[in-house]
Design a protein around this motif. Sequence first.
Motif, PDB file in Angstrom:
ATOM      1  N   ILE A  31       0.833  -1.198   0.000  1.00 55.56           N
ATOM      2  CA  ILE A  31       0.000   0.000   0.000  1.00 55.56           C
ATOM      3  C   ILE A  31       0.874   1.256   0.000  1.00 55.56           C
ATOM      4  CG2 ILE A  31      -1.618   1.365   1.388  1.00 55.56           C
ATOM      5  CD1 ILE A  31      -2.972  -1.319   2.139  1.00 55.56           C
ATOM      6  N   VAL A  32       1.916   1.236   0.811  1.00 55.51           N
ATOM      7  CA  VAL A  32       2.829   2.390   0.859  1.00 55.51           C
ATOM      8  C   VAL A  32       3.494   2.590  -0.494  1.00 55.51           C
ATOM      9  CG1 VAL A  32       4.983   3.259   1.850  1.00 55.51           C
ATOM     10  CG2 VAL A  32       3.207   2.333   3.342  1.00 55.51           C
ATOM     11  N   TRP A  33       4.019   1.490  -1.086  1.00 55.95           N
ATOM     12  CA  TRP A  33       4.694   1.622  -2.384  1.00 55.95           C
ATOM     13  C   TRP A  33       3.721   2.130  -3.441  1.00 55.95           C
ATOM     14  CZ3 TRP A  33       9.045   2.174  -0.628  1.00 55.95           C
ATOM     15  CH2 TRP A  33       9.792   1.222   0.042  1.00 55.95           C
ATOM     16  N   LEU A  34       2.489   1.617  -3.451  1.00 58.87           N
ATOM     17  CA  LEU A  34       1.490   2.091  -4.414  1.00 58.87           C
ATOM     18  C   LEU A  34       1.186   3.578  -4.217  1.00 58.87           C
ATOM     19  CD1 LEU A  34      -0.947  -0.958  -4.394  1.00 58.87           C
ATOM     20  CD2 LEU A  34       0.437  -0.178  -6.335  1.00 58.87           C
ATOM     21  N   TYR A  35       1.059   3.980  -2.953  1.00 60.32           N
ATOM     22  CA  TYR A  35       0.774   5.382  -2.640  1.00 60.32           C
ATOM     23  C   TYR A  35       1.918   6.285  -3.115  1.00 60.32           C
ATOM     24  CZ  TYR A  35      -0.031   9.624   0.019  1.00 60.32           C
ATOM     25  OH  TYR A  35      -0.211  10.936   0.382  1.00 60.32           O
ATOM     26  N   VAL A  36       3.146   5.868  -2.813  1.00 63.74           N
ATOM     27  CA  VAL A  36       4.319   6.660  -3.215  1.00 63.74           C
ATOM     28  C   VAL A  36       4.410   6.756  -4.735  1.00 63.74           C
ATOM     29  CG1 VAL A  36       6.853   6.687  -3.194  1.00 63.74           C
ATOM     30  CG2 VAL A  36       5.596   6.216  -1.082  1.00 63.74           C
ATOM     31  N   GLN A  37       3.970   5.718  -5.423  1.00 67.73           N
ATOM     32  CA  GLN A  37       3.990   5.725  -6.881  1.00 67.73           C
ATOM     33  C   GLN A  37       2.856   6.550  -7.468  1.00 67.73           C
ATOM     34  OE1 GLN A  37       5.430   1.200  -6.953  1.00 67.73           O
ATOM     35  NE2 GLN A  37       4.368   1.784  -8.773  1.00 67.73           N
TER      36      GLN A  37
END
Length: 117
Positions: A42-48
């Motif tokens: 979720i964090v990686w998706l958000y950062v992307q």
Amino acid sequence: MYVILKIIVSAIIIAGVTEIARRFPTYGGVVAALPLVSLLSIVWLYVQGEQTETLSKFALGVIWGFPATAVLLFVVYIALKHSLHLFVSIGLGAGSWFVFLVLQESAWNYLKKLFFN
């Protein structure tokens, strides 16, 4: 560069969990059961730059997959308790995971037809 950062951070977390599990198997299992991969994703998706709708759908997918994952882990546990080889145990667990997902989807579709049509 961003992909390399994701790999390094993810690898450090996995290494930490396995070290805890090596020293304290029960606590390692509890830490491994934490939704680390889900939250990291979720964090990686958000950062992307993914939209919250995508993050929400992802979270629902994780919830949808949880019962099958619990079945997988239970089958692996039972198989290892009966001294089956690790890879046989994992294979049985993965097979049970797939069968459970198919049954879950079938049951959901049946209930939707029964109550919402």
